[in-house]
Design an enzyme around this catalytic site. Structure first.
Site, PDB file in Angstrom:
ATOM      1  N   LYS A 184       1.063  -1.513  -0.017  1.00 34.30           N
ATOM      2  CA  LYS A 184       0.268   0.228  -0.117  1.00 34.30           C
ATOM      3  C   LYS A 184       0.644   1.039   0.178  1.00 34.30           C
ATOM      4  O   LYS A 184       1.585   1.300   1.261  1.00 34.30           O
ATOM      5  CB  LYS A 184      -0.849   0.138   1.381  1.00 34.30           C
ATOM      6  N   GLY A 236       6.894   4.882   8.331  1.00 36.14           N
ATOM      7  CA  GLY A 236       6.525   5.912   8.542  1.00 36.14           C
ATOM      8  C   GLY A 236       6.254   6.642   9.639  1.00 36.14           C
ATOM      9  O   GLY A 236       7.659   6.611  10.356  1.00 36.14           O
ATOM     10  N   SER A 237       5.153   7.512  10.191  1.00 37.83           N
ATOM     11  CA  SER A 237       5.348   7.508  11.828  1.00 37.83           C
ATOM     12  C   SER A 237       5.547   7.046  12.531  1.00 37.83           C
ATOM     13  O   SER A 237       4.982   5.265  12.856  1.00 37.83           O
ATOM     14  CB  SER A 237       4.175   8.725  12.003  1.00 37.83           C
ATOM     15  N   THR A 238       6.161   7.201  13.975  1.00 35.61           N
ATOM     16  CA  THR A 238       6.061   6.472  15.190  1.00 35.61           C
ATOM     17  C   THR A 238       4.457   6.224  15.978  1.00 35.61           C
ATOM     18  O   THR A 238       4.822   5.273  16.416  1.00 35.61           O
ATOM     19  CB  THR A 238       7.046   7.294  16.371  1.00 35.61           C
ATOM     20  N   GLY A 241       3.696   3.277  13.761  1.00 38.88           N
ATOM     21  CA  GLY A 241       4.286   2.262  14.037  1.00 38.88           C
ATOM     22  C   GLY A 241       3.611   1.602  15.882  1.00 38.88           C
ATOM     23  O   GLY A 241       3.802   0.706  15.478  1.00 38.88           O
ATOM     24  N   GLU A 258      10.258   0.274  10.507  1.00 37.07           N
ATOM     25  CA  GLU A 258      11.283   2.180  10.566  1.00 37.07           C
ATOM     26  C   GLU A 258       9.946   2.825  10.467  1.00 37.07           C
ATOM     27  O   GLU A 258       9.794   3.289   9.783  1.00 37.07           O
ATOM     28  CB  GLU A 258      11.578   1.870   8.748  1.00 37.07           C
ATOM     29  N   CYS A 292      13.422  10.716   7.058  1.00 38.30           N
ATOM     30  CA  CYS A 292      13.291  10.363   8.558  1.00 38.30           C
ATOM     31  C   CYS A 292      14.260  10.667   9.177  1.00 38.30           C
ATOM     32  O   CYS A 292      14.736  10.913  10.806  1.00 38.30           O
ATOM     33  CB  CYS A 292      12.666   8.555   8.757  1.00 38.30           C
ATOM     34  N   GLU A 389      10.089  15.745  16.581  1.00 40.87           N
ATOM     35  CA  GLU A 389      10.076  15.511  14.432  1.00 40.87           C
ATOM     36  C   GLU A 389       9.538  16.345  13.576  1.00 40.87           C
ATOM     37  O   GLU A 389       7.951  16.134  13.838  1.00 40.87           O
ATOM     38  CB  GLU A 389       9.871  13.712  14.217  1.00 40.87           C
TER      39      GLU A 389
END
Length: 477
Positions: A184, A236-238, A241, A258, A292, A389
């Site tokens: 995706k 992607g974003s924490t 995740g 990641e 990132c 971030e």
């Protein structure tokens, strides 16, 4: 009299790309309509609608996973590694042949400068497929025993900052190991993934080996939560995740994540200053800071702070911002209005907390999403701009006196994806790198990638490695 460094416009032609009015999903080797509400993908630089894209609902995701399972059971997992390698080599060669087309489409859909997509992204994409093609018949040497086996169906979710490169990071090792894939792409940057689907057709890849489902968060959730997915890979974003980690906890699914970063770029007083300045600029302003592992926290030893800051501002003033398809452009467009708003909000927080903002004086285009290269000085560890971030072209500058203080400040973050060290002493490089809690440490350079080298983070930057031999382990049992 004009500056001798002024450049005439050098636009790359859009005619190389044939963008269709609408796109479906790529399932079982064919483009099919989606059952969700379609959405528009736009150019961040101009806000023009590029195409209408199908949204995959749960039924569409289920169809893609079933196609991937059939291909895995009947074809791909049974195919000798040397035969799988031929398909990967073929894909890599087609990517090279269509590199200009891919680069233009990436810059149109993402907003990044054409010279980055042309000279960095697309060549590295091809390199990953070439590299993992070489591994396909040598998996017994990957460190997973004499007869490693693939996991099955991999559900992969990728971000919008490096759409095609993240696709290659995910798909190439998965296919080399004998897995099949449902991928995706991000909802704001689906076009190069859909062009890659055409490349899979052109390479005669067996139907169902690669499937691409487009959509937003709900599509990704349906893919990650599907009971017949054996492996989840996410970049992607924490926050997302963490949600994925919770959703797969207690299941048999293997996961690699990641996630975000707040990398420290440490400059000691014996560093080559001009070289360091180039590394700082590359570390935070490459791809508009949509990286990132961006070096978003600059730590400078106090006795070279004034000199480095003066040279950094002078170098930043030469950066050219504008049309991503202009070959002279250094800084392109922010990927979306939503991301631009976050960058603005956190920058305003930096102002409110007392940091001093300096940004490049330039006229921003009236259309599209733009933010000038910006640095904040007078930043402390307590400032949100030093902790969170921002994911944009914003650099926070801090100082230190001793190596121990530099390490302490660098490690004072919940993230742990990357770091940089600038010094003339090899012993100091080794010593500092050993103490930094980061998955990747660059020495006297920054943002250097190679398909043979593993990449990944610690702490809230995720777990698992992509790239190199280590990247195979995530797709083998």
């Amino acid at each position: 009299m004009g500056s001798p460094f002024e450049y005439a416009p050098a636009p790359e032609s859009r005619s190389i790309v044939d963008i269709k009015p609408s796109y479906g999903l790529f399932v079982n080797g064919e483009f099919v309509p989606g059952h969700g509400t379609s959405f528009k993908t736009i150019s961040p630089a101009t806000e023009e609608v590029l195409a209408e894209v199908a949204e995959a609902d749960e039924a569409d995701v289920d169809a893609a996973v079933r196609a991937a399972r059939r291909a895995y059971d009947k074809v791909w997992s049974r195919m000798p590694g040397r035969e799988r390698a031929k398909y990967l080599y073929r894909i890599a060669r087609i990517i090279q042949e269509r590199s200009r087309e891919l680069a233009v489409l990436e810059s149109l859909d993402n907003g990044k400068p054409i010279k980055e997509s042309r000279d960095v992204d697309v060549p590295t994409v091809a390199a990953h497929f070439f590299y993992y093609a070489g591994w396909a018949d040598k998996l017994e040497y990957a460190g997973r025993g004499p007869d490693p086996q693939p996991l099955g169906v991999a559900g992969q979710v990728i971000p919008w900052n490096f759409p095609l490169l993240m696709l290659a990071w995910k798909i190439a090792p998965a296919l080399a190991c004998g897995n099949t894939v449902v991928l995706k792409p991000a909802e704001t940057t689906p076009l190069t993934a859909l062009l890659f689907a055409e490349i899979c057709q052109q390479a005669d890849l067996p139907p169902g080996v690669v499937n691409i489902v487009t959509g937003a968060g709900a599509t990704g959730q349906a893919l990650v939560g599907h009971p017949d997915v054996d492996k989840v890979a996410f970049t992607g974003s924490t926050a997302v995740g963490k949600a994925i980690a919770r959703s797969v906890a207690g299941t048999r699914k293997r996961v690699t994540l990641e996630l975000g970063g707040k990398a420290a770029n440490i400059v000691f007083d014996d560093a080559p200053i001009d070289q360091a300045v180039e590394g700082i600029v590359d570390g935070i302003f490459f791809n508009q800071g949509h990286v990132c592992c961006a070096g978003s926290r600059l730590l400078v030893q106090e006795n070279v702070y004034d000199e480095l800051l003066e040279r950094l501002k002078r170098r930043m003033s030469t950066l050219r911002m504008g049309d991503p398809l202009d070959k002279n452009t250094d800084i392109g467009a922010i990927n979306s209005g939503e991301q631009l708003q976050r960058i603005r909000e956190l920058s305003e927080v930096g102002d409110a907390e007392g940091a001093e903002r300096w940004e490049v004086a330039c006229d921003l285009p009236t259309k599209g999403y733009w933010f000038p290269p910006t640095i904040f000085t007078g930043v402390s560890q307590a400032h949100r701009i030093a902790r969170e971030e921002i994911f944009g072209p914003v650099l926070s500058v801090l100082t230190f006196r001793t190596p121990a203080e530099a390490v302490e400040k660098a490690n004072n973050t919940p993230y742990g994806l990357s770091a940089g060290v600038w010094t003339d002493k090899g012993s100091r490089i080794l010593s500092i790198a050993h103490q930094l809690r980061a998955g990747v440490v660059w020495a006297n350079t920054f943002n250097k990638f190679d398909p043979t080298s593993p990449f990944g983070g610690y702490q809230e930057s995720g777990y698992g490695r992509e790239g190199g031999r280590h990247g195979l382990e995530a797709y083998l049992r």
